[in-house]
Design a protein around this motif. Structure first.
Motif, PDB file in Angstrom:
ATOM      1  N   LEU A  33      11.617  79.882 -19.314  1.00 40.72           N
ATOM      2  CA  LEU A  33      12.614  79.036 -19.968  1.00 40.72           C
ATOM      3  C   LEU A  33      12.184  78.697 -21.399  1.00 40.72           C
ATOM      4  O   LEU A  33      13.007  78.663 -22.309  1.00 40.72           O
ATOM      5  N   LYS A  34      10.904  78.476 -21.608  1.00 38.82           N
ATOM      6  CA  LYS A  34      10.408  78.217 -22.964  1.00 38.82           C
ATOM      7  C   LYS A  34      10.703  79.402 -23.876  1.00 38.82           C
ATOM      8  O   LYS A  34      11.137  79.232 -25.015  1.00 38.82           O
ATOM      9  N   VAL A  51      14.412  79.430 -24.629  1.00 40.41           N
ATOM     10  CA  VAL A  51      14.785  78.398 -25.609  1.00 40.41           C
ATOM     11  C   VAL A  51      14.474  78.879 -27.017  1.00 40.41           C
ATOM     12  O   VAL A  51      15.274  78.713 -27.943  1.00 40.41           O
ATOM     13  N   SER A  88      17.015  81.507 -28.046  1.00 40.63           N
ATOM     14  CA  SER A  88      18.370  81.000 -28.266  1.00 40.63           C
ATOM     15  C   SER A  88      18.440  80.008 -29.418  1.00 40.63           C
ATOM     16  O   SER A  88      19.466  79.373 -29.625  1.00 40.63           O
ATOM     17  N   GLY A 125      16.786  77.165 -29.872  1.00 43.33           N
ATOM     18  CA  GLY A 125      16.623  75.770 -29.515  1.00 43.33           C
ATOM     19  C   GLY A 125      17.727  75.204 -28.647  1.00 43.33           C
ATOM     20  O   GLY A 125      17.666  74.040 -28.247  1.00 43.33           O
ATOM     21  N   ASP A 126      18.743  75.972 -28.336  1.00 41.62           N
ATOM     22  CA  ASP A 126      19.849  75.501 -27.507  1.00 41.62           C
ATOM     23  C   ASP A 126      19.466  75.663 -26.035  1.00 41.62           C
ATOM     24  O   ASP A 126      19.460  76.764 -25.489  1.00 41.62           O
ATOM     25  N   ARG A 127      19.142  74.555 -25.401  1.00 42.29           N
ATOM     26  CA  ARG A 127      18.642  74.598 -24.025  1.00 42.29           C
ATOM     27  C   ARG A 127      19.691  75.126 -23.045  1.00 42.29           C
ATOM     28  O   ARG A 127      19.364  75.854 -22.112  1.00 42.29           O
ATOM     29  N   HIS A 128      20.953  74.762 -23.247  1.00 41.47           N
ATOM     30  CA  HIS A 128      21.996  75.216 -22.330  1.00 41.47           C
ATOM     31  C   HIS A 128      22.163  76.738 -22.396  1.00 41.47           C
ATOM     32  O   HIS A 128      22.267  77.400 -21.360  1.00 41.47           O
ATOM     33  N   ALA A 142      19.844  78.762 -23.345  1.00 39.41           N
ATOM     34  CA  ALA A 142      18.600  79.302 -22.798  1.00 39.41           C
ATOM     35  C   ALA A 142      18.639  79.336 -21.270  1.00 39.41           C
ATOM     36  O   ALA A 142      18.189  80.307 -20.650  1.00 39.41           O
ATOM     37  N   GLU A 143      19.163  78.283 -20.666  1.00 40.23           N
ATOM     38  CA  GLU A 143      19.261  78.260 -19.204  1.00 40.23           C
ATOM     39  C   GLU A 143      20.187  79.362 -18.704  1.00 40.23           C
ATOM     40  O   GLU A 143      19.888  80.027 -17.710  1.00 40.23           O
TER      41      GLU A 143
END
Length: 182
Positions: free
Chosen positions: A21-22, A25, A28, A30-33, A35-36
């Motif tokens: 996940l890191k 992130v 992407s 820095g967009d966590r959503h 990235a998920e």
């Protein structure tokens, strides 16, 4: 997928998903959503081939990289989160002029397409040669050259004030006559 493979896959996800996940992130921006979503799609693809994968983490990371490249190559517009800042050099003390240049540049870059912006950032901010940019973007050197040319032309039309703000001093073309002696 048999029970043993399911257990192996679940164990992999439990132990390696935070590290993956890191990476997602970072990919992407820095967009966590996003990235998920990226990681979940990669894990789904890996699950379908789980019994044939020798190195699962390397395989999933490769899927992440390729999916992210595919995402930014999409032709339709999408919401974009920009987190990278252009490098800021030291100006000779006039911070307001430097701030004005940064604001104008940021606004003009935001109005370019993602491909145009990427080429300009890689060429001029990252200072990469055309061949390296072509390799990173998966295109030819000629495509990089033409995209750079078009991007700079569009940048000049979007922000003509950049030329006035950061114009280098040029020698005058009014030359005094020079006497030539034999």
């Amino acid at each position: 997928m048999d029970a043993e493979a399911q257990d192996s896959f679940r164990e992999f996800v439990e132990h390696r998903s935070s590290a993956l996940l890191k990476t997602a992130v970072l990919l992407s921006g820095g967009d966590r959503h996003t990235a998920e979503d990226l990681l979940q799609n990669a894990l789904i693809k890996a699950a379908g081939r789980w019994h044939r994968i020798d190195e699962p983490e390397a395989y999933v990371r490769q899927i992440l990289y390729r999916q992210q490249i595919s995402r930014w190559r999409l032709k339709w517009p999408r919401r974009e989160l920009s987190v990278a800042e252009p490098p800021e050099g030291r100006t000779g003390g006039d911070d307001s002029a430097a701030a004005e240049v940064r604001l104008v540049m940021r606004g003009a870059l935001a109005r370019l397409t993602a491909r145009q912006r990427t080429v300009l950032v890689l060429r001029y901010f990252e200072d990469l040669p055309e061949a390296d940019v072509a390799r990173i973007l998966g295109c030819s050197v000629g495509t990089v050259r033409s995209t750079t040319h078009r991007s700079l032309a569009r940048l000049r039309t979007l922000a003509p004030e950049l030329a006035a703000l950061n114009a280098p001093s040029r020698p005058s073309r009014d030359y005094a006559p020079v006497e030539v002696r034999p």
